[in-house]
Design a protein around this motif. Structure first.
Motif, PDB file in Angstrom:
ATOM      1  N   GLY A  15       0.795  -1.214   0.000  1.00 36.73           N
ATOM      2  CA  GLY A  15       0.000   0.000   0.000  1.00 36.73           C
ATOM      3  C   GLY A  15       0.832   1.270   0.000  1.00 36.73           C
ATOM      4  O   GLY A  15       0.289   2.369  -0.208  1.00 36.73           O
ATOM      5  N   GLY A  16       2.109   1.124   0.229  1.00 33.75           N
ATOM      6  CA  GLY A  16       2.996   2.281   0.273  1.00 33.75           C
ATOM      7  C   GLY A  16       3.456   2.723  -1.104  1.00 33.75           C
ATOM      8  O   GLY A  16       3.024   2.195  -2.132  1.00 33.75           O
ATOM      9  N   SER A  17       4.360   3.704  -1.101  1.00 35.53           N
ATOM     10  CA  SER A  17       4.845   4.298  -2.347  1.00 35.53           C
ATOM     11  C   SER A  17       6.355   4.403  -2.336  1.00 35.53           C
ATOM     12  O   SER A  17       6.986   4.512  -1.276  1.00 35.53           O
ATOM     13  CB  SER A  17       4.259   5.702  -2.530  1.00 35.53           C
ATOM     14  OG  SER A  17       2.861   5.679  -2.623  1.00 35.53           O
ATOM     15  N   LEU A  18       6.925   4.363  -3.529  1.00 32.93           N
ATOM     16  CA  LEU A  18       8.332   4.626  -3.743  1.00 32.93           C
ATOM     17  C   LEU A  18       8.475   5.388  -5.052  1.00 32.93           C
ATOM     18  O   LEU A  18       7.656   5.228  -5.966  1.00 32.93           O
ATOM     19  CB  LEU A  18       9.147   3.331  -3.838  1.00 32.93           C
ATOM     20  CG  LEU A  18       9.476   2.582  -2.552  1.00 32.93           C
ATOM     21  CD1 LEU A  18      10.149   1.253  -2.886  1.00 32.93           C
ATOM     22  CD2 LEU A  18      10.365   3.402  -1.643  1.00 32.93           C
ATOM     23  N   ARG A  19       9.532   6.177  -5.143  1.00 27.47           N
ATOM     24  CA  ARG A  19       9.838   6.878  -6.377  1.00 27.47           C
ATOM     25  C   ARG A  19      11.250   6.508  -6.819  1.00 27.47           C
ATOM     26  O   ARG A  19      12.218   6.826  -6.133  1.00 27.47           O
ATOM     27  CB  ARG A  19       9.753   8.386  -6.178  1.00 27.47           C
ATOM     28  CG  ARG A  19       9.830   9.183  -7.484  1.00 27.47           C
ATOM     29  CD  ARG A  19      10.004  10.661  -7.199  1.00 27.47           C
ATOM     30  NE  ARG A  19       9.689  11.488  -8.353  1.00 27.47           N
ATOM     31  CZ  ARG A  19      10.114  12.745  -8.497  1.00 27.47           C
ATOM     32  NH1 ARG A  19      10.863  13.298  -7.550  1.00 27.47           N
ATOM     33  NH2 ARG A  19       9.778  13.447  -9.563  1.00 27.47           N
ATOM     34  N   TYR A  60       2.447   1.341 -20.244  1.00 25.74           N
ATOM     35  CA  TYR A  60       2.534   0.620 -18.987  1.00 25.74           C
ATOM     36  C   TYR A  60       2.122  -0.833 -19.171  1.00 25.74           C
ATOM     37  O   TYR A  60       1.269  -1.154 -20.005  1.00 25.74           O
ATOM     38  CB  TYR A  60       1.623   1.261 -17.938  1.00 25.74           C
ATOM     39  CG  TYR A  60       1.978   2.684 -17.598  1.00 25.74           C
ATOM     40  CD1 TYR A  60       1.383   3.741 -18.286  1.00 25.74           C
ATOM     41  CD2 TYR A  60       2.908   2.970 -16.614  1.00 25.74           C
ATOM     42  CE1 TYR A  60       1.718   5.061 -17.995  1.00 25.74           C
ATOM     43  CE2 TYR A  60       3.251   4.276 -16.305  1.00 25.74           C
ATOM     44  CZ  TYR A  60       2.653   5.316 -17.007  1.00 25.74           C
ATOM     45  OH  TYR A  60       2.984   6.620 -16.713  1.00 25.74           O
ATOM     46  N   ALA A  61       2.702  -1.664 -18.339  1.00 30.36           N
ATOM     47  CA  ALA A  61       2.222  -3.034 -18.249  1.00 30.36           C
ATOM     48  C   ALA A  61       0.854  -3.001 -17.576  1.00 30.36           C
ATOM     49  O   ALA A  61       0.581  -2.157 -16.718  1.00 30.36           O
ATOM     50  CB  ALA A  61       3.195  -3.881 -17.438  1.00 30.36           C
ATOM     51  N   ASP A  62       0.009  -3.938 -17.941  1.00 34.87           N
ATOM     52  CA  ASP A  62      -1.335  -3.972 -17.361  1.00 34.87           C
ATOM     53  C   ASP A  62      -1.283  -4.110 -15.841  1.00 34.87           C
ATOM     54  O   ASP A  62      -2.137  -3.568 -15.139  1.00 34.87           O
ATOM     55  CB  ASP A  62      -2.122  -5.146 -17.956  1.00 34.87           C
ATOM     56  CG  ASP A  62      -2.534  -4.894 -19.393  1.00 34.87           C
ATOM     57  OD1 ASP A  62      -2.883  -5.878 -20.083  1.00 34.87           O
ATOM     58  OD2 ASP A  62      -2.518  -3.726 -19.833  1.00 34.87           O
ATOM     59  N   SER A  63      -0.287  -4.801 -15.345  1.00 34.05           N
ATOM     60  CA  SER A  63      -0.200  -5.063 -13.914  1.00 34.05           C
ATOM     61  C   SER A  63       0.103  -3.816 -13.089  1.00 34.05           C
ATOM     62  O   SER A  63      -0.091  -3.818 -11.869  1.00 34.05           O
ATOM     63  CB  SER A  63       0.875  -6.123 -13.648  1.00 34.05           C
ATOM     64  OG  SER A  63       2.138  -5.687 -14.131  1.00 34.05           O
ATOM     65  N   VAL A  64       0.597  -2.747 -13.731  1.00 30.73           N
ATOM     66  CA  VAL A  64       0.941  -1.536 -12.976  1.00 30.73           C
ATOM     67  C   VAL A  64       0.116  -0.329 -13.402  1.00 30.73           C
ATOM     68  O   VAL A  64       0.221   0.742 -12.788  1.00 30.73           O
ATOM     69  CB  VAL A  64       2.442  -1.203 -13.103  1.00 30.73           C
ATOM     70  CG1 VAL A  64       3.294  -2.407 -12.718  1.00 30.73           C
ATOM     71  CG2 VAL A  64       2.799  -0.719 -14.499  1.00 30.73           C
ATOM     72  N   LYS A  65      -0.698  -0.497 -14.424  1.00 34.04           N
ATOM     73  CA  LYS A  65      -1.477   0.623 -14.948  1.00 34.04           C
ATOM     74  C   LYS A  65      -2.380   1.185 -13.855  1.00 34.04           C
ATOM     75  O   LYS A  65      -3.057   0.435 -13.146  1.00 34.04           O
ATOM     76  CB  LYS A  65      -2.302   0.135 -16.144  1.00 34.04           C
ATOM     77  CG  LYS A  65      -2.615   1.193 -17.167  1.00 34.04           C
ATOM     78  CD  LYS A  65      -3.207   0.558 -18.421  1.00 34.04           C
ATOM     79  CE  LYS A  65      -2.180  -0.175 -19.245  1.00 34.04           C
ATOM     80  NZ  LYS A  65      -2.729  -0.689 -20.514  1.00 34.04           N
ATOM     81  N   GLY A  66      -2.358   2.510 -13.715  1.00 35.77           N
ATOM     82  CA  GLY A  66      -3.160   3.159 -12.688  1.00 35.77           C
ATOM     83  C   GLY A  66      -2.463   3.287 -11.349  1.00 35.77           C
ATOM     84  O   GLY A  66      -2.942   4.012 -10.469  1.00 35.77           O
ATOM     85  N   ARG A  67      -1.347   2.585 -11.178  1.00 36.43           N
ATOM     86  CA  ARG A  67      -0.594   2.660  -9.917  1.00 36.43           C
ATOM     87  C   ARG A  67       0.773   3.307 -10.110  1.00 36.43           C
ATOM     88  O   ARG A  67       1.263   3.980  -9.211  1.00 36.43           O
ATOM     89  CB  ARG A  67      -0.391   1.253  -9.337  1.00 36.43           C
ATOM     90  CG  ARG A  67      -1.680   0.526  -9.025  1.00 36.43           C
ATOM     91  CD  ARG A  67      -1.414  -0.766  -8.260  1.00 36.43           C
ATOM     92  NE  ARG A  67      -0.630  -1.730  -9.037  1.00 36.43           N
ATOM     93  CZ  ARG A  67       0.521  -2.252  -8.622  1.00 36.43           C
ATOM     94  NH1 ARG A  67       1.035  -1.907  -7.458  1.00 36.43           N
ATOM     95  NH2 ARG A  67       1.169  -3.134  -9.379  1.00 36.43           N
ATOM     96  N   PHE A  68       1.393   3.068 -11.265  1.00 33.63           N
ATOM     97  CA  PHE A  68       2.731   3.596 -11.536  1.00 33.63           C
ATOM     98  C   PHE A  68       2.642   4.713 -12.568  1.00 33.63           C
ATOM     99  O   PHE A  68       1.795   4.670 -13.478  1.00 33.63           O
ATOM    100  CB  PHE A  68       3.647   2.501 -12.100  1.00 33.63           C
ATOM    101  CG  PHE A  68       4.024   1.414 -11.126  1.00 33.63           C
ATOM    102  CD1 PHE A  68       3.407   1.284  -9.889  1.00 33.63           C
ATOM    103  CD2 PHE A  68       5.018   0.512 -11.467  1.00 33.63           C
ATOM    104  CE1 PHE A  68       3.757   0.286  -9.013  1.00 33.63           C
ATOM    105  CE2 PHE A  68       5.391  -0.496 -10.597  1.00 33.63           C
ATOM    106  CZ  PHE A  68       4.749  -0.615  -9.366  1.00 33.63           C
ATOM    107  N   THR A  69       3.539   5.681 -12.448  1.00 35.08           N
ATOM    108  CA  THR A  69       3.621   6.775 -13.410  1.00 35.08           C
ATOM    109  C   THR A  69       5.076   7.014 -13.787  1.00 35.08           C
ATOM    110  O   THR A  69       5.924   7.187 -12.906  1.00 35.08           O
ATOM    111  CB  THR A  69       3.029   8.068 -12.832  1.00 35.08           C
ATOM    112  OG1 THR A  69       1.672   7.841 -12.440  1.00 35.08           O
ATOM    113  CG2 THR A  69       3.064   9.185 -13.879  1.00 35.08           C
ATOM    114  N   ILE A  70       5.332   7.022 -15.083  1.00 39.17           N
ATOM    115  CA  ILE A  70       6.682   7.310 -15.574  1.00 39.17           C
ATOM    116  C   ILE A  70       6.722   8.738 -16.102  1.00 39.17           C
ATOM    117  O   ILE A  70       5.753   9.212 -16.713  1.00 39.17           O
ATOM    118  CB  ILE A  70       7.105   6.297 -16.667  1.00 39.17           C
ATOM    119  CG1 ILE A  70       8.587   6.461 -17.008  1.00 39.17           C
ATOM    120  CG2 ILE A  70       6.227   6.414 -17.896  1.00 39.17           C
ATOM    121  CD1 ILE A  70       9.121   5.343 -17.906  1.00 39.17           C
TER     122      ILE A  70
END
Length: 123
Positions: A15-19, A60-70
């Motif tokens: 549930g956390g975040s990293l950059r 994005y890969a489907d598994s990260v879409k909506g959660r990761f931003t490049i």
């Protein structure tokens, strides 16, 4: 010649975040597509996200879409991967790569690779 150095990995709870950051040296970096890939132990390298040379196109890969931003800033020779809502299955070594590649789920066209940074997500 382009050299890439990743940073920003670490241990985070689900549930956390990293950059993550991908810092580049070399004059031609701004002309390349940059991608993020990940590899978990015993698994194949997996495409995560990519951004075009201008930053105008992302994938994005489907598994990260909506959660990761490049994103990227060519004035700083840096590409970032903002990772939110992390899951244990996101645990892997994350690497960035640069090259004349299409923005999509492929490893083809990437000529330069960083050493990677470990991301561990605990449940």
């Amino acid at each position: 010649q382009v050299q890439l150095v990743e940073s920003g990995g670490g241990l985070v709870q689900a549930g956390g975040s990293l950059r993550l950051s991908c810092a580049a040296s070399g004059r031609t970096f701004s002309t390349y597509t940059v991608g993020w890939f990940r590899q978990a132990p015993g698994k194949e390298r997996q495409f995560v996200a990519a951004v075009s040379w201008s930053g105008s196109t992302t994938g994005y890969a489907d598994s990260v879409k909506g959660r990761f931003t490049i994103s990227r800033d060519n004035t700083k020779n840096t590409v970032w991967l903002q990772m939110n809502s992390l899951k244990p299955e996101d645990t892997a070594v994350y690497s960035c790569a640069a090259g004349v590649a299409r923005v999509g789920p492929t490893v083809l066209g990437y000529d330069y690779w960083g050493q990677g940074t470990q991301v561990t997500v605990s449940s």
